[in-house]
Design an enzyme around this catalytic site. Structure first.
Site, PDB file in Angstrom:
ATOM      1  N   ASP A  39      -2.774 -41.448 -23.193  1.00  0.00           N
ATOM      2  CA  ASP A  39      -3.741 -41.281 -24.282  1.00  0.00           C
ATOM      3  C   ASP A  39      -4.821 -40.248 -23.962  1.00  0.00           C
ATOM      4  O   ASP A  39      -5.327 -40.203 -22.835  1.00  0.00           O
ATOM      5  CB  ASP A  39      -4.419 -42.636 -24.529  1.00  0.00           C
ATOM      6  CG  ASP A  39      -4.915 -42.836 -25.948  1.00  0.00           C
ATOM      7  OD1 ASP A  39      -5.350 -41.853 -26.562  1.00  0.00           O
ATOM      8  OD2 ASP A  39      -4.872 -43.987 -26.416  1.00  0.00           O
ATOM      9  N   SER A  79      -8.946 -44.246 -33.216  1.00  0.00           N
ATOM     10  CA  SER A  79      -9.638 -43.055 -32.737  1.00  0.00           C
ATOM     11  C   SER A  79     -11.087 -43.041 -33.248  1.00  0.00           C
ATOM     12  O   SER A  79     -11.810 -44.003 -33.015  1.00  0.00           O
ATOM     13  CB  SER A  79      -8.828 -41.808 -33.145  1.00  0.00           C
ATOM     14  OG  SER A  79      -9.181 -40.692 -32.367  1.00  0.00           O
ATOM     15  N   HIS A 135      -1.648 -41.319 -27.904  1.00  0.00           N
ATOM     16  CA  HIS A 135      -2.730 -41.686 -28.821  1.00  0.00           C
ATOM     17  C   HIS A 135      -2.237 -42.431 -30.067  1.00  0.00           C
ATOM     18  O   HIS A 135      -3.039 -42.791 -30.915  1.00  0.00           O
ATOM     19  CB  HIS A 135      -3.437 -40.376 -29.230  1.00  0.00           C
ATOM     20  CG  HIS A 135      -4.818 -40.536 -29.785  1.00  0.00           C
ATOM     21  ND1 HIS A 135      -5.823 -41.219 -29.131  1.00  0.00           N
ATOM     22  CD2 HIS A 135      -5.369 -40.071 -30.930  1.00  0.00           C
ATOM     23  CE1 HIS A 135      -6.939 -41.146 -29.846  1.00  0.00           C
ATOM     24  NE2 HIS A 135      -6.690 -40.470 -30.952  1.00  0.00           N
TER      25      HIS A 135
END
Length: 299
Positions: free
Chosen positions: A250, A110, A277
């Protein structure tokens, strides 16, 4: 299950401290795999299962970014303190302090993926490979895509979110409940959330300084200092083999990942069909296979 660490402690970072944990033996002949957690303002906990990759001979290094977890907390620092450069400097300090700066691989998840990409773009001599997992290449792109994801939430949810965002009441329970609907769809689809994942959640809740300052009150309401930040212009400078990971559901949608794929010279992209995610939690077996395959090719 996470393997027992072979070392853990803190090292100095200026007048502050960086907490770290190592699984496996540094200097055993294979590069160290250094994990950059998301947030910004998250912690290493939700990535703990990745310690298992040490069984492939690559020592695995977890650490907490400054402001969170076991590293120094600085709740009184203002927005001017929390810069991308601060986190790049902390990473450099960690690599030097642990003696692994001449031989390492980065895995960034991320926000950590953007940070890792930015680090890699400076072409550090010891970097052997890069994994950018579930990361957007730019926050403006991320926000653009969030509009579409919000529009697809169950009826009424986005309305509740926007009402609180407009009123500035994003600390309300109603807002938190509406955010949860999004998280269970686009951030982690495993129910209930695993303990390691919850541990990170509690850490952010207990000291949200970095997250609120740099990101904002939620994943899709980015009003913090990073709202205009992008690594797109630096992607062509990345000179190591790069693996992109993303999930079918995601929050980092294909459009946000595409610039990495288009601009990094040596890159491949793996999509996890049953993940959002957090494929390391949602599809751990396939995640392990993909990572071990990438690491084996580097070695």
């Amino acid at each position: 299950m996470s393997m027992r660490p072979s070392a853990k402690g803190t090292i100095p970072f200026g007048e502050h401290r960086t907490w770290y944990r190592i699984t496996g033996e540094v200097g055993s002949g294979k590069p160290a795999l250094v994990l950059l957690h998301g947030g910004p303002g998250s912690t290493h906990d939700y990535l703990l299962s990745m310690a298992g990759l040490a069984d492939s001979g690559f020592p695995v290094v977890h650490y907490d970014q400054i402001g969170n977890g076991g590293s120094t907390h600085l709740p009184d620092r203002g927005a001017d303190f929390w810069t991308v450069r601060l986190f790049l400097d902390q990473l450099d300090g960690l690599l030097q302090g642990l003696g692994i700066a001449d031989d390492y691989v980065l895995f960034g998840h991320s926000w950590g993926g953007m940070l890792a990409a930015r680090h890699a773009a400076d072409r550090p001599a010891g970097l052997r490979g890069l994994v950018i997992a579930n990361s957007p290449a730019s926050y403006p792109l991320w926000l653009q895509e969030m509009e579409g994801l919000r529009a697809q939430l169950p009826p009424g949810v986005d309305e509740v979110l926007r009402r609180h965002e407009t009123a500035g009441t994003t600390d309300s329970e109603e807002y938190a409940a509406a955010v949860q609907v999004f998280l269970e769809k686009h951030v982690c689809r495993v129910k209930p959330w695993p303990r390691d994942y919850m541990a990170t959640h509690y850490e952010v809740y207990n000291d949200p300084t970095v997250y609120l300052t740099m990101n904002g009150p939620s994943e899709f309401h980015v009003i913090g200092t990073l709202r205009d930040w992008s690594v797109v212009d630096r992607c062509p400078d990345i000179a190591v083999p790069t693996l992109l990971l993303s999930g079918r559901y995601d929050e980092a949608t294909p459009a946000t990942v595409q610039p990495f794929h288009d601009l990094i010279p040596d890159v491949r992209w793996e999509v996890f069909e049953h993940s959002s995610h957090s494929p390391h939690i949602e599809e751990p077996e396939r995640f392990g296979e993909v990572m071990r395959d990438f690491l084996a090719k580097l070695a």
